[in-house]
Design an enzyme around this catalytic site. Structure first.
Site, short mmCIF file in Angstrom:
data_model
loop_
_atom_site.label_atom_id
_atom_site.label_comp_id
_atom_site.label_asym_id
_atom_site.label_seq_id
_atom_site.Cartn_x
_atom_site.Cartn_y
_atom_site.Cartn_z
N HIS A 9 0.83 -1.21 0.00
CA HIS A 9 0.00 0.00 0.00
C HIS A 9 0.87 1.27 0.00
O HIS A 9 0.73 2.14 -0.86
CB HIS A 9 -0.91 -0.02 1.23
CG HIS A 9 -1.78 1.20 1.39
ND1 HIS A 9 -3.09 1.21 1.01
CD2 HIS A 9 -1.52 2.43 1.88
CE1 HIS A 9 -3.61 2.41 1.25
NE2 HIS A 9 -2.67 3.18 1.80
N GLU A 10 1.77 1.34 0.95
CA GLU A 10 2.63 2.54 1.05
C GLU A 10 3.55 2.64 -0.17
O GLU A 10 3.84 3.75 -0.63
CB GLU A 10 3.44 2.54 2.35
CG GLU A 10 2.61 2.51 3.65
CD GLU A 10 1.55 3.60 3.76
OE1 GLU A 10 1.73 4.69 3.19
OE2 GLU A 10 0.52 3.35 4.42
N HIS A 14 1.73 4.52 -2.75
CA HIS A 14 1.83 5.97 -2.54
C HIS A 14 3.20 6.46 -3.02
O HIS A 14 3.33 7.50 -3.67
CB HIS A 14 1.73 6.32 -1.05
CG HIS A 14 0.34 6.29 -0.50
ND1 HIS A 14 -0.67 7.08 -0.99
CD2 HIS A 14 -0.21 5.57 0.52
CE1 HIS A 14 -1.79 6.86 -0.28
NE2 HIS A 14 -1.54 5.95 0.64
N GLU A 64 -4.88 7.68 -2.62
CA GLU A 64 -5.40 6.41 -2.10
C GLU A 64 -5.78 5.47 -3.24
O GLU A 64 -5.71 4.26 -3.09
CB GLU A 64 -6.61 6.66 -1.19
CG GLU A 64 -6.22 7.11 0.20
CD GLU A 64 -5.26 6.16 0.91
OE1 GLU A 64 -5.48 4.93 0.89
OE2 GLU A 64 -4.26 6.65 1.47
ZN ZN Z 1 -2.83 5.26 2.13
#
Ligand code: ZN
Length: 506
Positions: free
Chosen positions: A269-270, A273, A299
């Site tokens: 997830h990170e 980003h 997101e």
């Molecule tokens: Zn996030």
């Protein structure tokens, strides 16, 4: 390089120079925030807060100086600025307007309050004591409402002002319709799933997963999906997050628990980003348009990597062997198919960051409804724990035993972020629409099976990442998919995926 710069408009150059100075303060602030969350000693708190206050004030001083305002208005009249330069001026003007309406002493006091409040929140959460945090939270809300009041246009609601900071074009009216759609479709779908006979075994995901090996896995996975470790680092913090100084220094964190999939998917997830920020064009980085388009679009990318890529069976075809090699005992007898079912298990829980893909947006719905009440209806903060628990029971069928797994679980309110949460759900919906479009353009699963994530990543970079803030999320989606934002893609995606997994009647 000099030759090129000679051609630049001198007034724009003068503005750029001031913006660069402001950006330097911002960069220092970002670095201190990062440090607070990762390495700073406990007692650093109060003194570092003062430094942050001073830097914030210096930033505000540069940005709201009469010199910068004059240069902006002069730049607006220059006929020879490029498209990017024009966007930089527009974005800088917005930043100035936002800062300018807040009296400097209030701005500084708020920055200090916020940096102190995260520490108060950490302690309150640890001690499961909401009352230790409530007065600080009340102060933060009062400040935020006051600030929003300064900025509100005629007749604009305070919460709409806050929402606008995170996602333009999505006010309460639009979000009410969006969340209504999710509530109507997802609450019954969740009920069908919890009542279905299909049982998914995920017991093997919890156990003795040594931190050292989890860290190896985290680094491997971040790198595998395309996070560039020459332009980024991975550290440990209580709450996984991403921050960036510019496109050559992007920092992600994770935490290691006894559930191996917790850090595994946090990291993917990170990394999502991080890949977004690393993909921003050089021309834009360290300018006011040199970051992701919005929180929602951010997101959409992190959740795209985490769920649409990372929880896809095809993704695991080339890498499941690596995981088994790292944890041969823990995953003995667990085949790839069994593993993929486990990481997609639907189980209504209490913690948003640990939520499965399906229930995730319902966690966000709870926060959206409470924020609306806090900002628009003056809800007494003391009532939050109870209301929080009631909503969890209504939408997810679970009730927290204490505030650490209830209202105190997220850092956002302690940081003064109101209006941020909806972007998590919006991002998931953006991602599903982007996915539907990409599947028309390429054989998505085949690329994952062949380990060619770079093709997918490059496509995202071309259509989204490189543009920074030059376009809003709605424009990005429209230009990419040929359609306006449509949440139905998200609902259809979830229904199809989980209908299959849980063998629901179509
Ligand atoms: Zn996030």
């Amino acid at each position: 390089m000099n030759q090129k710069e000679n051609h630049k408009n001198q007034i724009f150059e003068a503005l750029s120079d001031r913006l660069e100075r402001a950006m330097a303060y911002q960069t220092a602030l970002t670095l201190l925030e990062w440090d607070n969350e990762t390495l700073a000693p406990v007692q650093a708190g109060a003194l570092t807060s003062r430094v942050q206050g001073t830097l914030s004030a210096a930033y505000q001083e540069v940005m709201t100086s009469s010199e910068v305002k004059l240069l902006i208005s002069q730049c607006e009249k220059q006929p020879d600025l490029s498209r990017v330069e024009r966007d930089i001026v527009r974005e800088a003007k917005e930043d100035v307007e936002k800062l300018d309406c807040i009296p400097p002493e209030e701005y500084r006091a708020f920055q200090e309050l916020v940096s102190e409040s995260t520490r108060i929140w950490v302690k309150a959460k640890k001690e499961q004591d909401f009352s230790a945090f409530a007065p600080t939270l009340q102060k933060i809300i009062s400040y935020q409402k006051k600030f929003a009041g300064y900025r509100a246009k005629d007749g604009q609601k305070l919460y709409d002002v806050m929402l606008d900071d995170y996602e333009k074009d999505f006010n309460m009216e639009k979000l009410d319709a969006f969340f209504q759609c999710l509530k109507k479709e997802l609450v019954p779908l969740l009920k069908q799933i919890t009542e279905s006979r299909v049982r998914v075994d995920d017991a093997f995901l919890t156990g003795d997963y040594p931190e050292e090996k989890q860290r190896k896995l985290a680094e491997y996975m971040a790198s595998y999906v395309g996070f560039d470790f020459e332009k980024g680092v991975l550290a440990t913090s209580a709450h996984p997050f991403t921050t960036n100084l510019h496109n050559r220094d992007v920092r992600i964190t994770t935490h290691y628990q006894d559930r191996v999939d917790s850090s595994l998917f946090s990291v993917i997830h990170e990394a999502g980003h991080g890949i977004y920020e690393q993909g921003i064009a050089d021309e834009l980085t360290q300018t006011p348009v040199g970051q992701g388009a919005s929180m929602g679009m951010h997101e959409s990318q992190s959740r795209f990597f985490e769920n649409i890529i990372g929880r896809n069976e095809a993704f695991w075809v080339p890498v499941y062997g690596t995981l088994k090699d790292l944890f041969p005992d823990q995953l003995r007898g667990v085949g790839r198919e069994m593993f993929v079912r486990a990481i997609n298990k639907v189980e209504p829980g209490l913690i948003r960051t640990e939520a499965d893909e399906l229930t995730y947006s319902l966690h966000v719905l709870v926060r959206y409804e409470l924020e609306k009440q806090l900002i628009e209806e003056d809800l007494d903060v003391e009532k939050l724990p109870e209301l929080w628990a009631d909503k969890y029971e209504e939408y997810l069928g679970v009730r927290p035993d204490h505030v650490a797994e209830g209202v105190l679980q997220d850092i956002h309110w302690a940081q003064g972020s109101f209006g941020y949460f909806p972007s998590y759900a919006l991002g998931s919906a953006f991602g599903a629409q982007i996915y539907a479009c990409m599947k028309r353009e390429m054989d998505f699963d085949k690329l994952l099976e062949d380990g060619k994530i770079d093709v997918i990543r490059e496509y995202l970079r071309e259509h989204i990442h490189q543009h920074g803030k030059l376009k809003t999320s709605r424009q990005l989606i429209r230009d990419m998919t040929g359609e306006d934002f449509n949440p139905q893609y998200y609902v259809d995606y979830l229904k199809e995926k989980y209908g299959k997994l849980y063998q629901l009647e179509g």
